[in-house]
Design a protein around this motif. Sequence first.
Motif, PDB file in Angstrom:
ATOM      1  N   ARG A   4       1.528  -1.843  -6.820  1.00 36.69           N
ATOM      2  CA  ARG A   4       1.189  -2.234  -7.898  1.00 36.69           C
ATOM      3  C   ARG A   4      -0.412  -2.617  -8.099  1.00 36.69           C
ATOM      4  O   ARG A   4      -1.291  -2.477  -9.006  1.00 36.69           O
ATOM      5  CB  ARG A   4       1.964  -3.486  -8.082  1.00 36.69           C
ATOM      6  CG  ARG A   4       1.781  -3.864  -9.368  1.00 36.69           C
ATOM      7  CD  ARG A   4       3.488  -5.247  -9.785  1.00 36.69           C
ATOM      8  NE  ARG A   4       3.038  -6.635  -9.556  1.00 36.69           N
ATOM      9  CZ  ARG A   4       3.975  -6.584  -8.238  1.00 36.69           C
ATOM     10  NH1 ARG A   4       5.314  -5.778  -8.064  1.00 36.69           N
ATOM     11  NH2 ARG A   4       3.861  -8.105  -7.780  1.00 36.69           N
ATOM     12  N   LEU A   5      -0.195  -3.116  -7.268  1.00 33.07           N
ATOM     13  CA  LEU A   5      -2.103  -3.791  -7.044  1.00 33.07           C
ATOM     14  C   LEU A   5      -2.756  -2.126  -6.727  1.00 33.07           C
ATOM     15  O   LEU A   5      -4.084  -2.516  -7.288  1.00 33.07           O
ATOM     16  CB  LEU A   5      -2.289  -4.740  -5.856  1.00 33.07           C
ATOM     17  CG  LEU A   5      -1.796  -6.272  -5.595  1.00 33.07           C
ATOM     18  CD1 LEU A   5      -2.128  -6.311  -4.570  1.00 33.07           C
ATOM     19  CD2 LEU A   5      -2.358  -6.563  -7.085  1.00 33.07           C
ATOM     20  N   GLU A   6      -2.405  -1.588  -5.884  1.00 34.34           N
ATOM     21  CA  GLU A   6      -4.004  -0.597  -5.520  1.00 34.34           C
ATOM     22  C   GLU A   6      -3.673   0.776  -6.868  1.00 34.34           C
ATOM     23  O   GLU A   6      -4.660   1.532  -7.174  1.00 34.34           O
ATOM     24  CB  GLU A   6      -3.332   0.026  -4.460  1.00 34.34           C
ATOM     25  CG  GLU A   6      -3.474  -1.175  -3.195  1.00 34.34           C
ATOM     26  CD  GLU A   6      -3.025  -0.569  -1.922  1.00 34.34           C
ATOM     27  OE1 GLU A   6      -2.744   0.611  -1.909  1.00 34.34           O
ATOM     28  OE2 GLU A   6      -3.369  -0.981  -1.114  1.00 34.34           O
ATOM     29  N   ASN A   7      -1.919   1.119  -7.262  1.00 32.05           N
ATOM     30  CA  ASN A   7      -2.187   2.063  -7.903  1.00 32.05           C
ATOM     31  C   ASN A   7      -1.647   1.459  -9.607  1.00 32.05           C
ATOM     32  O   ASN A   7      -1.695   2.887 -10.043  1.00 32.05           O
ATOM     33  CB  ASN A   7      -1.194   3.132  -7.348  1.00 32.05           C
ATOM     34  CG  ASN A   7      -1.337   3.193  -6.106  1.00 32.05           C
ATOM     35  OD1 ASN A   7      -2.730   3.685  -5.278  1.00 32.05           O
ATOM     36  ND2 ASN A   7      -0.652   3.836  -5.382  1.00 32.05           N
ATOM     37  N   GLY A   8      -1.889   0.489  -9.932  1.00 31.10           N
ATOM     38  CA  GLY A   8      -1.787   0.171 -10.900  1.00 31.10           C
ATOM     39  C   GLY A   8       0.399   0.828 -11.710  1.00 31.10           C
ATOM     40  O   GLY A   8       0.346   0.736 -12.839  1.00 31.10           O
ATOM     41  N   ALA A   9       0.927   0.374 -10.476  1.00 31.71           N
ATOM     42  CA  ALA A   9       2.769   0.734 -10.813  1.00 31.71           C
ATOM     43  C   ALA A   9       3.406  -0.503 -11.235  1.00 31.71           C
ATOM     44  O   ALA A   9       2.683  -1.425 -11.980  1.00 31.71           O
ATOM     45  CB  ALA A   9       3.360   0.963  -9.655  1.00 31.71           C
ATOM     46  N   SER A  10       4.173  -0.454 -12.626  1.00 33.98           N
ATOM     47  CA  SER A  10       4.884  -1.100 -13.425  1.00 33.98           C
ATOM     48  C   SER A  10       5.858  -1.911 -12.839  1.00 33.98           C
ATOM     49  O   SER A  10       5.989  -1.837 -11.452  1.00 33.98           O
ATOM     50  CB  SER A  10       5.584   0.142 -14.533  1.00 33.98           C
ATOM     51  OG  SER A  10       6.520   1.047 -13.774  1.00 33.98           O
ATOM     52  N   THR A  11       5.732  -3.085 -12.877  1.00 29.29           N
ATOM     53  CA  THR A  11       6.282  -4.006 -12.844  1.00 29.29           C
ATOM     54  C   THR A  11       8.142  -3.118 -12.764  1.00 29.29           C
ATOM     55  O   THR A  11       8.661  -3.847 -11.595  1.00 29.29           O
ATOM     56  CB  THR A  11       6.417  -5.175 -13.494  1.00 29.29           C
ATOM     57  OG1 THR A  11       5.317  -5.105 -14.043  1.00 29.29           O
ATOM     58  CG2 THR A  11       7.280  -6.206 -13.606  1.00 29.29           C
TER      59      THR A  11
END
Length: 344
Positions: free
Chosen positions: A326-333
């Motif tokens: 989530r932090l590094e790739n913007g993965a969804s919640t």
Amino acid sequence: MTAGDHQPRFTPSQECRPPQQPDALTDSQTATLDALRSHIHETVVKTETHRRWADDRCLIRYLRSKKWNLQETKQAVQESMLWRDSYGPNRPDKDALWIETAVGKLYVSGFDMESRPLLYMKPRLENTAASPSQIRHVVYHLEVALALMPEGVENLCIIIDFAGSSMTKNPGVAVAREIINVLGSHYPERLGKAYIIHAPWFFFPFFKLISPFIDPVTKAKINFVDMKKQKPKTKSVISAPSSAAASEIELPNGVSSSAASTASSKKSSANKDNNKDGTSTDQVNLLDVIPEDMLEREFGGSSDYVYNQQVYWDAADRVLAASRARLENGASTSATTAVIQEAA
């Protein structure tokens, strides 16, 4: 959960409430936040990972910890960003931490009524001498707790059980001071509540030694629990509103509850007195603040969770990997939530 279940409780139960909504910022605070955001994102941030970490919720926590002093907060955020880059708190070294995690002296399992992850600490199980690895061990579990927080939750709850502990098992003052420093410097405003159970006589002189290094706001969140005075959960004084009137907040694992149910906790948090050492004078009944199925049996709950090193590490590793994505790739919640539910 079956008796002796080794799977940690990584999702809130139905009794957990949505988080209480923070008070709106004043015009002055909004201006300070805007100035901090501009400075951090335009002159300090080097990567998108930095930018995602330093979101508004993060910046507000740092501002609150520094009493909204802009210059001090700029320095604190920058130092934490550098620390995270070099220390790698969310990338635990299994080989280095394996002996620390062997016996379950610390672990995250369950949530309190406010949907805050529960971090259990059991000093009687201390199995290593004072070293930097002990600090890393605490940081590891803090990162697990942060990764498990439902949307909108920003604090954790700590349960420290001194039953069976001794002076030789208690962490030394130097280690305690370093842990306090790491918490205050890099995890500001992350403690929601701390419950100290079975505090032995030698704890109080020890606490007096480390007390000057604990922020007064943090100190007021510490409660001493008398297990002899525990009783069944008391009936809530606030009735649940109708579904038509309820303003509901969705938790990441699909559990929903009325935001109005937080009113009782908001009311009870006001006008509190403290002990001379700054800790809370509240007489805490654990089942009033932690759901029964989230609290372990030895503290009056019904959870039969039993720590298992490999099971816990594997589950926590999946949770931390999802948090990093989530932090590094913007993965969804939602993707992170799915991993948490699978780990649970």
